[in-house]
Motif scaffolding. Sequence first.
Motif, PDB file in Angstrom:
ATOM      1  N   ALA A 154       5.597   2.080  14.217  1.00 23.61           N
ATOM      2  CA  ALA A 154       5.979   2.894  13.067  1.00 23.61           C
ATOM      3  C   ALA A 154       7.207   2.307  12.392  1.00 23.61           C
ATOM      4  O   ALA A 154       8.165   1.895  13.050  1.00 23.61           O
ATOM      5  CB  ALA A 154       6.257   4.327  13.517  1.00 23.61           C
ATOM      6  N   GLY A 155       7.175   2.253  11.077  1.00 23.03           N
ATOM      7  CA  GLY A 155       8.293   1.688  10.330  1.00 23.03           C
ATOM      8  C   GLY A 155       8.144   1.960   8.846  1.00 23.03           C
ATOM      9  O   GLY A 155       7.405   2.855   8.427  1.00 23.03           O
ATOM     10  N   ILE A 156       8.832   1.174   8.060  1.00 19.59           N
ATOM     11  CA  ILE A 156       8.840   1.364   6.613  1.00 19.59           C
ATOM     12  C   ILE A 156       7.430   1.279   6.029  1.00 19.59           C
ATOM     13  O   ILE A 156       7.008   2.133   5.246  1.00 19.59           O
ATOM     14  CB  ILE A 156       9.748   0.318   5.933  1.00 19.59           C
ATOM     15  CG1 ILE A 156      11.203   0.489   6.377  1.00 19.59           C
ATOM     16  CG2 ILE A 156       9.624   0.417   4.404  1.00 19.59           C
ATOM     17  CD1 ILE A 156      11.830   1.795   5.953  1.00 19.59           C
ATOM     18  N   LEU A 157       6.673   0.273   6.402  1.00 17.00           N
ATOM     19  CA  LEU A 157       5.349   0.071   5.814  1.00 17.00           C
ATOM     20  C   LEU A 157       4.354   1.142   6.250  1.00 17.00           C
ATOM     21  O   LEU A 157       3.514   1.578   5.452  1.00 17.00           O
ATOM     22  CB  LEU A 157       4.815  -1.318   6.174  1.00 17.00           C
ATOM     23  CG  LEU A 157       5.573  -2.502   5.568  1.00 17.00           C
ATOM     24  CD1 LEU A 157       4.895  -3.812   5.938  1.00 17.00           C
ATOM     25  CD2 LEU A 157       5.674  -2.373   4.054  1.00 17.00           C
ATOM     26  N   SER A 158       4.416   1.583   7.503  1.00 20.68           N
ATOM     27  CA  SER A 158       3.471   2.615   7.953  1.00 20.68           C
ATOM     28  C   SER A 158       3.729   3.941   7.249  1.00 20.68           C
ATOM     29  O   SER A 158       2.791   4.631   6.846  1.00 20.68           O
ATOM     30  CB  SER A 158       3.566   2.799   9.476  1.00 20.68           C
ATOM     31  OG  SER A 158       4.836   3.302   9.852  1.00 20.68           O
ATOM     32  N   VAL A 159       4.999   4.283   7.076  1.00 20.18           N
ATOM     33  CA  VAL A 159       5.343   5.519   6.367  1.00 20.18           C
ATOM     34  C   VAL A 159       4.984   5.391   4.886  1.00 20.18           C
ATOM     35  O   VAL A 159       4.502   6.339   4.262  1.00 20.18           O
ATOM     36  CB  VAL A 159       6.840   5.852   6.533  1.00 20.18           C
ATOM     37  CG1 VAL A 159       7.241   7.022   5.637  1.00 20.18           C
ATOM     38  CG2 VAL A 159       7.144   6.180   7.987  1.00 20.18           C
ATOM     39  N   ALA A 160       5.225   4.197   4.321  1.00 18.48           N
ATOM     40  CA  ALA A 160       4.876   3.967   2.913  1.00 18.48           C
ATOM     41  C   ALA A 160       3.364   4.135   2.704  1.00 18.48           C
ATOM     42  O   ALA A 160       2.930   4.742   1.718  1.00 18.48           O
ATOM     43  CB  ALA A 160       5.308   2.571   2.491  1.00 18.48           C
ATOM     44  N   ALA A 161       2.561   3.610   3.633  1.00 15.68           N
ATOM     45  CA  ALA A 161       1.105   3.752   3.529  1.00 15.68           C
ATOM     46  C   ALA A 161       0.705   5.228   3.578  1.00 15.68           C
ATOM     47  O   ALA A 161      -0.175   5.676   2.825  1.00 15.68           O
ATOM     48  CB  ALA A 161       0.417   2.989   4.662  1.00 15.68           C
ATOM     49  N   LEU A 162       1.360   5.985   4.454  1.00 14.13           N
ATOM     50  CA  LEU A 162       1.084   7.417   4.570  1.00 14.13           C
ATOM     51  C   LEU A 162       1.429   8.143   3.267  1.00 14.13           C
ATOM     52  O   LEU A 162       0.624   8.915   2.729  1.00 14.13           O
ATOM     53  CB  LEU A 162       1.889   8.007   5.734  1.00 14.13           C
ATOM     54  CG  LEU A 162       1.837   9.533   5.910  1.00 14.13           C
ATOM     55  CD1 LEU A 162       0.425   9.976   6.227  1.00 14.13           C
ATOM     56  CD2 LEU A 162       2.811   9.971   7.000  1.00 14.13           C
ATOM     57  N   VAL A 163       2.622   7.869   2.737  1.00 15.48           N
ATOM     58  CA  VAL A 163       3.086   8.543   1.510  1.00 15.48           C
ATOM     59  C   VAL A 163       2.208   8.158   0.315  1.00 15.48           C
ATOM     60  O   VAL A 163       1.787   9.018  -0.467  1.00 15.48           O
ATOM     61  CB  VAL A 163       4.556   8.197   1.231  1.00 15.48           C
ATOM     62  CG1 VAL A 163       4.991   8.750  -0.130  1.00 15.48           C
ATOM     63  CG2 VAL A 163       5.450   8.763   2.328  1.00 15.48           C
ATOM     64  N   PHE A 164       1.929   6.864   0.183  1.00 15.47           N
ATOM     65  CA  PHE A 164       1.109   6.403  -0.944  1.00 15.47           C
ATOM     66  C   PHE A 164      -0.279   7.041  -0.918  1.00 15.47           C
ATOM     67  O   PHE A 164      -0.798   7.474  -1.959  1.00 15.47           O
ATOM     68  CB  PHE A 164       0.969   4.878  -0.925  1.00 15.47           C
ATOM     69  CG  PHE A 164       2.199   4.142  -1.358  1.00 15.47           C
ATOM     70  CD1 PHE A 164       3.036   4.664  -2.334  1.00 15.47           C
ATOM     71  CD2 PHE A 164       2.527   2.916  -0.797  1.00 15.47           C
ATOM     72  CE1 PHE A 164       4.173   3.982  -2.741  1.00 15.47           C
ATOM     73  CE2 PHE A 164       3.661   2.223  -1.198  1.00 15.47           C
ATOM     74  CZ  PHE A 164       4.484   2.764  -2.175  1.00 15.47           C
ATOM     75  N   SER A 165      -0.889   7.105   0.255  1.00 17.04           N
ATOM     76  CA  SER A 165      -2.241   7.659   0.347  1.00 17.04           C
ATOM     77  C   SER A 165      -2.253   9.148   0.001  1.00 17.04           C
ATOM     78  O   SER A 165      -3.167   9.626  -0.691  1.00 17.04           O
ATOM     79  CB  SER A 165      -2.818   7.442   1.752  1.00 17.04           C
ATOM     80  OG  SER A 165      -1.999   8.047   2.734  1.00 17.04           O
ATOM     81  N   VAL A 166      -1.237   9.878   0.459  1.00 11.53           N
ATOM     82  CA  VAL A 166      -1.152  11.313   0.151  1.00 11.53           C
ATOM     83  C   VAL A 166      -0.947  11.535  -1.344  1.00 11.53           C
ATOM     84  O   VAL A 166      -1.623  12.359  -1.971  1.00 11.53           O
ATOM     85  CB  VAL A 166      -0.018  11.980   0.954  1.00 11.53           C
ATOM     86  CG1 VAL A 166       0.210  13.410   0.466  1.00 11.53           C
ATOM     87  CG2 VAL A 166      -0.337  11.987   2.438  1.00 11.53           C
TER      88      VAL A 166
END
Length: 256
Positions: A192-204
Amino acid sequence: MDFKEDKFMIALALCIVAFVIAQAVFFLVRAIKKAKNLGIENSTIKNTIVSSALFTVAPAIGIVATVLTLSAGLGYVLPWIRLTVIGNISYEVTAATNAVEAYGLIGGIANEINDPEVFATIAWVMTLGSIMPLILIPIFLKKVQSKIGKTVSKNNAWSSVMSAAAFIGLIAAFVARAIAGKGDASIIGDGAGILSVAALVFSVVLMLILQKIANTKNWKWLDSFAMPFSMIGAMALVMLLAQVLPENIAFLEWRG
Protein backbone atom coordinates in the motif's frame (compact mmCIF):
# COMPACT_ATOMS: atom_id res chain seq x y z
CA MET A 1 9.55 -20.86 -24.84
CA ASP A 2 8.07 -20.15 -21.39
CA PHE A 3 5.95 -23.12 -20.27
CA LYS A 4 3.12 -20.70 -19.38
CA GLU A 5 2.78 -19.69 -23.03
CA ASP A 6 4.03 -22.75 -24.91
CA LYS A 7 2.27 -24.51 -27.80
CA PHE A 8 0.34 -26.85 -25.50
CA MET A 9 -1.14 -23.99 -23.44
CA ILE A 10 -2.06 -22.01 -26.56
CA ALA A 11 -3.66 -25.08 -28.18
CA LEU A 12 -5.61 -25.75 -24.98
CA ALA A 13 -6.83 -22.13 -24.92
CA LEU A 14 -7.90 -22.26 -28.57
CA CYS A 15 -9.85 -25.49 -27.99
CA ILE A 16 -11.70 -23.97 -25.03
CA VAL A 17 -12.45 -20.76 -26.91
CA ALA A 18 -13.72 -22.76 -29.90
CA PHE A 19 -16.00 -24.77 -27.60
CA VAL A 20 -17.42 -21.64 -25.96
CA ILE A 21 -18.04 -19.99 -29.35
CA ALA A 22 -19.66 -23.17 -30.71
CA GLN A 23 -21.91 -23.33 -27.65
CA ALA A 24 -22.96 -19.69 -28.11
CA VAL A 25 -23.67 -20.20 -31.81
CA PHE A 26 -25.67 -23.37 -31.05
CA PHE A 27 -27.99 -21.59 -28.64
CA LEU A 28 -28.18 -18.50 -30.86
CA VAL A 29 -29.40 -20.59 -33.80
CA ARG A 30 -31.94 -22.40 -31.62
CA ALA A 31 -33.15 -19.10 -30.18
CA ILE A 32 -33.64 -17.59 -33.65
CA LYS A 33 -35.59 -20.64 -34.82
CA LYS A 34 -37.78 -20.53 -31.70
CA ALA A 35 -38.40 -16.79 -32.15
CA LYS A 36 -39.49 -17.32 -35.75
CA ASN A 37 -41.81 -20.15 -34.70
CA LEU A 38 -43.39 -17.76 -32.20
CA GLY A 39 -44.00 -15.26 -34.97
CA ILE A 40 -41.52 -12.62 -33.81
CA GLU A 41 -40.54 -10.25 -36.63
CA ASN A 42 -37.05 -10.47 -38.16
CA SER A 43 -36.36 -6.82 -37.33
CA THR A 44 -37.04 -7.48 -33.65
CA ILE A 45 -34.79 -10.53 -33.68
CA LYS A 46 -32.02 -8.56 -35.40
CA ASN A 47 -32.30 -5.62 -32.96
CA THR A 48 -32.19 -8.02 -30.01
CA ILE A 49 -29.04 -9.72 -31.31
CA VAL A 50 -27.32 -6.38 -32.02
CA SER A 51 -28.20 -4.86 -28.63
CA SER A 52 -27.10 -8.02 -26.81
CA ALA A 53 -23.80 -8.04 -28.70
CA LEU A 54 -23.17 -4.39 -27.83
CA PHE A 55 -23.84 -4.99 -24.14
CA THR A 56 -21.18 -7.72 -24.06
CA VAL A 57 -18.55 -5.05 -24.74
CA ALA A 58 -18.70 -3.67 -21.19
CA PRO A 59 -18.02 -6.98 -19.41
CA ALA A 60 -15.35 -7.74 -22.03
CA ILE A 61 -13.43 -4.61 -21.05
CA GLY A 62 -13.43 -5.73 -17.43
CA ILE A 63 -12.25 -9.19 -18.49
CA VAL A 64 -9.37 -7.69 -20.50
CA ALA A 65 -8.36 -5.68 -17.42
CA THR A 66 -8.38 -8.88 -15.35
CA VAL A 67 -6.25 -10.73 -17.91
CA LEU A 68 -3.73 -7.87 -17.88
CA THR A 69 -3.66 -7.92 -14.07
CA LEU A 70 -2.99 -11.66 -13.92
CA SER A 71 -0.61 -11.78 -16.89
CA ALA A 72 2.31 -10.28 -14.93
CA GLY A 73 2.68 -13.46 -12.91
CA LEU A 74 0.80 -16.10 -14.90
CA GLY A 75 1.32 -15.09 -18.51
CA TYR A 76 -1.65 -14.34 -20.71
CA VAL A 77 -2.78 -17.88 -21.65
CA LEU A 78 -4.04 -19.21 -18.28
CA PRO A 79 -6.04 -16.03 -17.49
CA TRP A 80 -7.38 -16.15 -21.04
CA ILE A 81 -8.53 -19.74 -20.52
CA ARG A 82 -10.04 -19.05 -17.11
CA LEU A 83 -11.97 -15.94 -18.09
CA THR A 84 -13.19 -17.41 -21.37
CA VAL A 85 -15.34 -19.80 -19.33
CA ILE A 86 -16.25 -18.21 -16.00
CA GLY A 87 -14.69 -15.83 -13.51
CA ASN A 88 -14.10 -12.21 -12.58
CA ILE A 89 -11.33 -10.02 -11.19
CA SER A 90 -12.53 -10.16 -7.58
CA TYR A 91 -12.26 -13.96 -7.46
CA GLU A 92 -9.44 -14.75 -9.86
CA VAL A 93 -6.90 -12.35 -8.36
CA THR A 94 -7.78 -13.36 -4.79
CA ALA A 95 -7.57 -17.09 -5.57
CA ALA A 96 -4.27 -16.76 -7.42
CA THR A 97 -2.76 -14.60 -4.67
CA ASN A 98 -3.82 -17.01 -1.91
CA ALA A 99 -2.38 -19.96 -3.82
CA VAL A 100 0.96 -18.18 -4.30
CA GLU A 101 1.17 -17.09 -0.67
CA ALA A 102 0.42 -20.67 0.46
CA TYR A 103 3.89 -21.49 -0.90
CA GLY A 104 5.38 -18.69 1.19
CA LEU A 105 5.97 -16.46 -1.84
CA ILE A 106 5.31 -12.90 -0.74
CA GLY A 107 4.01 -10.50 -3.36
CA GLY A 108 1.22 -12.61 -4.80
CA ILE A 109 0.96 -12.60 -8.56
CA ALA A 110 2.99 -9.41 -8.89
CA ASN A 111 6.00 -11.73 -9.28
CA GLU A 112 6.41 -13.87 -12.37
CA ILE A 113 5.62 -17.51 -11.58
CA ASN A 114 8.38 -19.73 -12.92
CA ASP A 115 7.78 -22.87 -10.83
CA PRO A 116 5.49 -25.34 -12.69
CA GLU A 117 4.22 -26.74 -9.37
CA VAL A 118 3.14 -23.31 -8.13
CA PHE A 119 1.62 -22.51 -11.53
CA ALA A 120 -0.35 -25.78 -11.57
CA THR A 121 -1.59 -25.16 -8.02
CA ILE A 122 -2.81 -21.70 -8.97
CA ALA A 123 -4.62 -23.14 -12.01
CA TRP A 124 -6.32 -25.79 -9.86
CA VAL A 125 -7.36 -23.33 -7.14
CA MET A 126 -8.79 -20.87 -9.66
CA THR A 127 -10.61 -23.60 -11.57
CA LEU A 128 -12.02 -25.63 -8.67
CA GLY A 129 -13.20 -22.48 -6.93
CA SER A 130 -15.17 -21.45 -10.02
CA ILE A 131 -16.61 -24.95 -10.50
CA MET A 132 -18.12 -25.06 -7.01
CA PRO A 133 -20.88 -22.48 -7.71
CA LEU A 134 -21.95 -24.51 -10.75
CA ILE A 135 -22.41 -27.50 -8.43
CA LEU A 136 -23.79 -25.77 -5.34
CA ILE A 137 -26.27 -23.41 -7.04
CA PRO A 138 -28.49 -26.09 -8.64
CA ILE A 139 -28.49 -28.09 -5.37
CA PHE A 140 -28.87 -25.41 -2.70
CA LEU A 141 -30.08 -22.19 -4.39
CA LYS A 142 -33.78 -23.06 -4.17
CA LYS A 143 -33.51 -23.82 -0.45
CA VAL A 144 -31.47 -20.66 0.21
CA GLN A 145 -33.92 -18.51 -1.75
CA SER A 146 -36.80 -20.07 0.18
CA LYS A 147 -35.18 -19.21 3.52
CA ILE A 148 -34.32 -15.68 2.39
CA GLY A 149 -37.83 -15.24 1.00
CA LYS A 150 -39.36 -16.15 4.35
CA THR A 151 -37.05 -13.75 6.17
CA VAL A 152 -37.74 -10.92 3.74
CA SER A 153 -41.49 -11.50 3.86
CA LYS A 154 -41.39 -10.91 7.62
CA ASN A 155 -39.23 -7.79 7.31
CA ASN A 156 -38.63 -6.24 3.88
CA ALA A 157 -35.73 -4.19 5.23
CA TRP A 158 -33.65 -7.37 5.59
CA SER A 159 -33.42 -7.77 1.82
CA SER A 160 -31.63 -4.43 1.38
CA VAL A 161 -29.50 -5.00 4.46
CA MET A 162 -28.24 -8.42 3.33
CA SER A 163 -27.50 -7.24 -0.21
CA ALA A 164 -25.69 -4.15 1.03
CA ALA A 165 -23.69 -6.13 3.61
CA ALA A 166 -22.48 -8.64 1.00
CA PHE A 167 -21.46 -5.87 -1.40
CA ILE A 168 -19.76 -3.75 1.27
CA GLY A 169 -17.84 -6.76 2.55
CA LEU A 170 -16.50 -7.48 -0.93
CA ILE A 171 -15.50 -3.86 -1.59
CA ALA A 172 -13.97 -3.46 1.88
CA ALA A 173 -11.43 -6.21 1.14
CA PHE A 174 -10.10 -4.30 -1.88
CA VAL A 175 -10.20 -0.92 -0.12
CA ALA A 176 -8.22 -2.33 2.82
CA ARG A 177 -5.64 -3.82 0.44
CA ALA A 178 -5.14 -0.44 -1.25
CA ILE A 179 -4.81 1.48 2.02
CA ALA A 180 -3.02 -0.94 4.33
CA GLY A 181 -2.06 -4.04 2.33
CA LYS A 182 1.42 -5.31 3.16
CA GLY A 183 3.64 -6.32 0.26
CA ASP A 184 7.18 -7.44 -0.40
CA ALA A 185 9.58 -4.59 0.34
CA SER A 186 11.79 -5.67 -2.56
CA ILE A 187 8.97 -5.26 -5.09
CA ILE A 188 8.05 -1.70 -6.07
CA GLY A 189 4.30 -1.16 -6.06
CA ASP A 190 3.45 -4.36 -4.20
CA GLY A 191 2.42 -2.76 -0.91
CA ALA A 192 0.00 0.00 0.00
CA GLY A 193 1.28 3.44 -0.92
CA ILE A 194 0.69 6.55 -2.96
CA LEU A 195 -0.15 4.74 -6.20
CA SER A 196 -2.50 2.18 -4.64
CA VAL A 197 -4.48 4.89 -2.86
CA ALA A 198 -4.46 7.02 -6.03
CA ALA A 199 -5.90 4.07 -8.00
CA LEU A 200 -8.62 3.66 -5.37
CA VAL A 201 -9.52 7.38 -5.37
CA PHE A 202 -9.43 7.71 -9.16
CA SER A 203 -11.68 4.69 -9.67
CA VAL A 204 -14.24 5.93 -7.12
CA VAL A 205 -14.28 9.46 -8.55
CA LEU A 206 -14.59 8.23 -12.13
CA MET A 207 -17.40 5.86 -11.16
CA LEU A 208 -19.33 8.69 -9.46
CA ILE A 209 -18.83 10.99 -12.45
CA LEU A 210 -19.98 8.37 -14.95
CA GLN A 211 -23.02 7.48 -12.86
CA LYS A 212 -23.90 11.19 -12.57
CA ILE A 213 -23.62 11.60 -16.34
CA ALA A 214 -25.73 8.49 -16.95
CA ASN A 215 -28.48 9.75 -14.65
CA THR A 216 -28.36 13.35 -15.88
CA LYS A 217 -28.34 12.49 -19.60
CA ASN A 218 -30.57 9.42 -19.09
CA TRP A 219 -27.94 7.29 -20.85
CA LYS A 220 -28.97 3.83 -19.68
CA TRP A 221 -26.22 2.18 -21.73
CA LEU A 222 -23.57 3.98 -19.69
CA ASP A 223 -24.61 2.11 -16.53
CA SER A 224 -23.18 -1.10 -17.99
CA PHE A 225 -19.95 0.59 -19.07
CA ALA A 226 -19.34 2.68 -15.93
CA MET A 227 -17.33 0.09 -14.02
CA PRO A 228 -14.97 -1.04 -16.82
CA PHE A 229 -14.47 2.58 -17.92
CA SER A 230 -13.61 3.49 -14.31
CA MET A 231 -11.13 0.62 -14.06
CA ILE A 232 -9.37 1.46 -17.31
CA GLY A 233 -9.42 5.20 -16.59
CA ALA A 234 -8.00 4.74 -13.08
CA MET A 235 -5.16 2.57 -14.40
CA ALA A 236 -4.33 5.15 -17.07
CA LEU A 237 -4.33 7.99 -14.54
CA VAL A 238 -2.11 6.05 -12.13
CA MET A 239 0.37 5.35 -14.93
CA LEU A 240 0.38 9.06 -15.77
CA LEU A 241 0.80 9.99 -12.11
CA ALA A 242 3.78 7.65 -11.81
CA GLN A 243 5.46 9.52 -14.67
CA VAL A 244 4.63 13.03 -13.41
CA LEU A 245 5.42 12.77 -9.70
CA PRO A 246 9.00 12.55 -8.41
CA GLU A 247 10.04 8.90 -8.03
CA ASN A 248 10.53 9.13 -4.26
CA ILE A 249 6.91 10.33 -3.88
CA ALA A 250 5.17 8.27 -6.57
CA PHE A 251 6.57 4.97 -5.30
CA LEU A 252 6.32 5.80 -1.60
CA GLU A 253 4.85 2.83 0.29
CA TRP A 254 3.97 2.70 3.98
CA ARG A 255 3.20 -1.03 3.87
CA GLY A 256 5.86 -2.25 1.45
